[in-house]
Design a protein around this motif. Structure first.
Motif, PDB file in Angstrom:
ATOM      1  N   ILE A  68      -5.005 -20.966  -8.166  1.00 50.73           N
ATOM      2  CA  ILE A  68      -3.820 -20.123  -8.049  1.00 50.73           C
ATOM      3  C   ILE A  68      -4.095 -18.716  -8.557  1.00 50.73           C
ATOM      4  N   VAL A  69      -4.762 -18.617  -9.696  1.00 53.82           N
ATOM      5  CA  VAL A  69      -5.081 -17.300 -10.258  1.00 53.82           C
ATOM      6  C   VAL A  69      -6.033 -16.540  -9.347  1.00 53.82           C
ATOM      7  N   THR A  70      -6.975 -17.250  -8.734  1.00 53.13           N
ATOM      8  CA  THR A  70      -7.867 -16.598  -7.780  1.00 53.13           C
ATOM      9  C   THR A  70      -7.082 -16.009  -6.613  1.00 53.13           C
ATOM     10  N   GLY A  71      -6.099 -16.749  -6.125  1.00 44.57           N
ATOM     11  CA  GLY A  71      -5.255 -16.229  -5.057  1.00 44.57           C
ATOM     12  C   GLY A  71      -4.459 -15.018  -5.493  1.00 44.57           C
ATOM     13  N   ILE A  72      -3.942 -15.047  -6.714  1.00 41.74           N
ATOM     14  CA  ILE A  72      -3.197 -13.900  -7.230  1.00 41.74           C
ATOM     15  C   ILE A  72      -4.106 -12.686  -7.359  1.00 41.74           C
ATOM     16  N   CYS A  73      -5.348 -12.899  -7.807  1.00 42.51           N
ATOM     17  CA  CYS A  73      -6.318 -11.799  -7.892  1.00 42.51           C
ATOM     18  C   CYS A  73      -6.543 -11.164  -6.526  1.00 42.51           C
ATOM     19  N   LEU A  74      -6.693 -12.003  -5.510  1.00 43.35           N
ATOM     20  CA  LEU A  74      -6.951 -11.493  -4.165  1.00 43.35           C
ATOM     21  C   LEU A  74      -5.779 -10.668  -3.653  1.00 43.35           C
ATOM     22  N   VAL A  75      -4.570 -11.188  -3.810  1.00 42.89           N
ATOM     23  CA  VAL A  75      -3.415 -10.452  -3.282  1.00 42.89           C
ATOM     24  C   VAL A  75      -3.134  -9.206  -4.108  1.00 42.89           C
ATOM     25  N   ALA A  76      -3.396  -9.246  -5.426  1.00 38.22           N
ATOM     26  CA  ALA A  76      -3.186  -8.064  -6.261  1.00 38.22           C
ATOM     27  C   ALA A  76      -4.147  -6.952  -5.873  1.00 38.22           C
ATOM     28  N   GLY A  77      -5.425  -7.303  -5.682  1.00 36.81           N
ATOM     29  CA  GLY A  77      -6.382  -6.293  -5.249  1.00 36.81           C
ATOM     30  C   GLY A  77      -6.061  -5.750  -3.880  1.00 36.81           C
ATOM     31  N   ARG A  78      -5.635  -6.631  -2.986  1.00 41.24           N
ATOM     32  CA  ARG A  78      -5.261  -6.178  -1.648  1.00 41.24           C
ATOM     33  C   ARG A  78      -4.044  -5.265  -1.694  1.00 41.24           C
ATOM     34  N   ALA A  79      -3.056  -5.619  -2.501  1.00 40.84           N
ATOM     35  CA  ALA A  79      -1.847  -4.813  -2.596  1.00 40.84           C
ATOM     36  C   ALA A  79      -2.126  -3.451  -3.218  1.00 40.84           C
ATOM     37  N   PHE A  80      -2.991  -3.412  -4.239  1.00 41.29           N
ATOM     38  CA  PHE A  80      -3.284  -2.133  -4.896  1.00 41.29           C
ATOM     39  C   PHE A  80      -4.001  -1.171  -3.953  1.00 41.29           C
ATOM     40  N   GLY A  81      -4.836  -1.715  -3.071  1.00 42.80           N
ATOM     41  CA  GLY A  81      -5.568  -0.852  -2.150  1.00 42.80           C
ATOM     42  C   GLY A  81      -4.933  -0.716  -0.785  1.00 42.80           C
ATOM     43  N   GLU A  82      -3.739  -1.256  -0.592  1.00 44.31           N
ATOM     44  CA  GLU A  82      -3.082  -1.213   0.707  1.00 44.31           C
ATOM     45  C   GLU A  82      -2.543   0.193   0.994  1.00 44.31           C
ATOM     46  N   SER A  83      -2.701   0.638   2.212  1.00 43.38           N
ATOM     47  CA  SER A  83      -2.214   1.967   2.583  1.00 43.38           C
ATOM     48  C   SER A  83      -1.260   1.935   3.779  1.00 43.38           C
ATOM     49  N   ALA A  84      -1.528   1.083   4.787  1.00 45.17           N
ATOM     50  CA  ALA A  84      -0.712   1.092   5.995  1.00 45.17           C
ATOM     51  C   ALA A  84       0.747   0.762   5.704  1.00 45.17           C
ATOM     52  N   VAL A  85       0.978  -0.287   4.920  1.00 43.41           N
ATOM     53  CA  VAL A  85       2.352  -0.678   4.593  1.00 43.41           C
ATOM     54  C   VAL A  85       3.051   0.427   3.811  1.00 43.41           C
ATOM     55  N   ILE A  86       2.348   1.035   2.851  1.00 42.01           N
ATOM     56  CA  ILE A  86       2.962   2.064   2.008  1.00 42.01           C
ATOM     57  C   ILE A  86       3.282   3.317   2.815  1.00 42.01           C
ATOM     58  N   ILE A  87       2.390   3.705   3.709  1.00 44.65           N
ATOM     59  CA  ILE A  87       2.636   4.892   4.531  1.00 44.65           C
ATOM     60  C   ILE A  87       3.907   4.730   5.352  1.00 44.65           C
ATOM     61  N   LEU A  88       4.114   3.542   5.901  1.00 47.73           N
ATOM     62  CA  LEU A  88       5.251   3.308   6.783  1.00 47.73           C
ATOM     63  C   LEU A  88       6.547   3.050   6.033  1.00 47.73           C
ATOM     64  N   THR A  89       6.479   2.565   4.795  1.00 51.05           N
ATOM     65  CA  THR A  89       7.705   2.187   4.090  1.00 51.05           C
ATOM     66  C   THR A  89       8.005   3.036   2.862  1.00 51.05           C
ATOM     67  N   ALA A  90       6.975   3.641   2.250  1.00 54.48           N
ATOM     68  CA  ALA A  90       7.195   4.442   1.041  1.00 54.48           C
ATOM     69  C   ALA A  90       6.808   5.903   1.211  1.00 54.48           C
ATOM     70  N   GLY A  91       6.158   6.244   2.300  1.00 58.99           N
ATOM     71  CA  GLY A  91       5.837   7.644   2.577  1.00 58.99           C
ATOM     72  C   GLY A  91       4.484   8.062   2.043  1.00 58.99           C
ATOM     73  N   VAL A  92       4.162   9.329   2.275  1.00 57.44           N
ATOM     74  CA  VAL A  92       2.875   9.892   1.866  1.00 57.44           C
ATOM     75  C   VAL A  92       3.045  10.934   0.767  1.00 57.44           C
ATOM     76  N   THR A  93       4.230  11.008   0.186  1.00 60.54           N
ATOM     77  CA  THR A  93       4.482  11.962  -0.887  1.00 60.54           C
ATOM     78  C   THR A  93       5.097  11.244  -2.083  1.00 60.54           C
ATOM     79  N   THR A  94       5.140  11.957  -3.198  1.00 63.45           N
ATOM     80  CA  THR A  94       5.808  11.461  -4.398  1.00 63.45           C
ATOM     81  C   THR A  94       6.993  12.363  -4.723  1.00 63.45           C
ATOM     82  N   SER A  95       7.720  12.009  -5.735  1.00 60.71           N
ATOM     83  CA  SER A  95       8.857  12.836  -6.146  1.00 60.71           C
ATOM     84  C   SER A  95       8.420  14.102  -6.863  1.00 60.71           C
ATOM     85  N   GLY A  96       7.131  14.184  -7.226  1.00 61.70           N
ATOM     86  CA  GLY A  96       6.631  15.341  -7.955  1.00 61.70           C
ATOM     87  C   GLY A  96       6.706  15.193  -9.458  1.00 61.70           C
TER      88      GLY A  96
END
Length: 297
Positions: free
Chosen positions: A204-232
């Motif tokens: 289970i922990v191995t699976g969590i490690c995999l999804v955590a690493g994937r989520a931290f490095g994910e870009s496509a989902v974030i670009i489409l749902t959270a944008g490419v800018t920050t609040s500053g």
């Protein structure tokens, strides 16, 4: 006079099997060593290009649109913030669904179809979840590109993987442990919480490690749902603020930015991204190491 001794018909076969075994073992060692060298070489190239040039001003500075010398502070904070929210959502739901499929779900065609759907969702490209996030948060709820939308979309992305990992890890636990727990008077809930989950914790922990690493490095989902800018702002925890992460900032700097030091920023951001993913895996592994050490002691 004819000899009464007969030749062993398996002698030649045994020699051939030993030769094949040695050749196969050597081949596995060569392929394994080559893969490990490739991984370490790739990590060295990424970290060597950016890690020595890292400064606190870069890690906690604000990004710059025109002038050189900008930092990654808000995007780095957003990465951890979105990752934390997505794991808070995905881990309980994924483990609960996996426990249900492994322990409570009946063995019928409907549950088999559900398993097929979960496996299919686990292999769906991340951009599909990004499009789903746009349809849900941007068009239906009309809240725009936000940290909340990005985090929930990432949770949806990781949920099928956690469900399958949890189910398979529980099924891999020897049935004798479960039977022994029932024989000692344990209830089904006690057996799951005190026997099955601790025994399946490594998977289970191995699976969590995999999804955590994937989520931290994910870009496509974030670009489409959270944008490419920050609040500053450096420490903005408003769930309805734009939520560009470090991976998105790396993509933006490498492809769209006009700052003079875009290449240096990309190299340093890539080094930070790789280092953090390795650190996340290390943090999740520490409880397993402590547990193994305690069992040996």
């Amino acid at each position: 006079m004819k000899s009464t001794q007969t030749a062993n018909p398996f002698q030649g076969v045994g020699k051939m099997n030993r030769l094949n075994n040695r050749v196969f073992t050597l081949l596995v060692w060569i392929i394994g060593a080559a893969a490990i060298l490739f991984i370490f070489g790739l990590l060295f190239l990424i970290l060597e290009a950016g890690l020595p040039n890292l400064t606190w001003d870069f890690l906690f500075g604000l990004p710059s649109e025109i002038d050189e010398g900008g930092g990654i502070g808000p995007t780095l904070i957003n990465s951890f913030y979105i990752l934390g929210i997505s794991l808070i959502i995905a881990i309980p739901l994924g483990m609960a669904a996996g426990i249900y499929l492994a322990e409570f779900a009946p063995d019928n065609k409907l549950i088999g179809f559900v398993r097929i759907c979960v496996e299919a969702l686990a292999s769906v490209p991340s951009i599909i979840f990004g499009l789903f996030g746009i349809a849900l948060f941007v068009e239906f709820f009309q809240i725009g590109l936000t940290i909340l939308g990005g985090a929930v979309s990432l949770a949806f992305l990781n949920l099928p993987v956690l469900v399958r990992v949890t189910e398979e890890s529980l099924r891999a636990v020897p049935k004798e442990l479960k039977s022994a727990s029932f024989a000692l008077g344990g209830t089904h809930l006690q057996t799951i919480s005190r026997v099955l989950i601790p025994a399946a914790l490594t998977g289970i922990v191995t699976g969590i490690c995999l999804v955590a690493g994937r989520a931290f490095g994910e870009s496509a989902v974030i670009i489409l749902t959270a944008g490419v800018t920050t609040s500053g702002e450096m420490w903005d925890f408003n769930l309805f603020s734009p939520g560009a992460t470090l991976a998105v900032h790396l993509w933006y700097v490498q492809s769209e930015a006009i700052v003079p030091d875009a290449q240096q920023i990309a190299q340093k951001a890539a080094a930070v991204l790789v280092f953090v993913v390795l650190f996340i895996n290390l943090v999740f592994r520490i409880p397993l190491w402590l547990k193994a050490r305690k069992m040996k002691g």
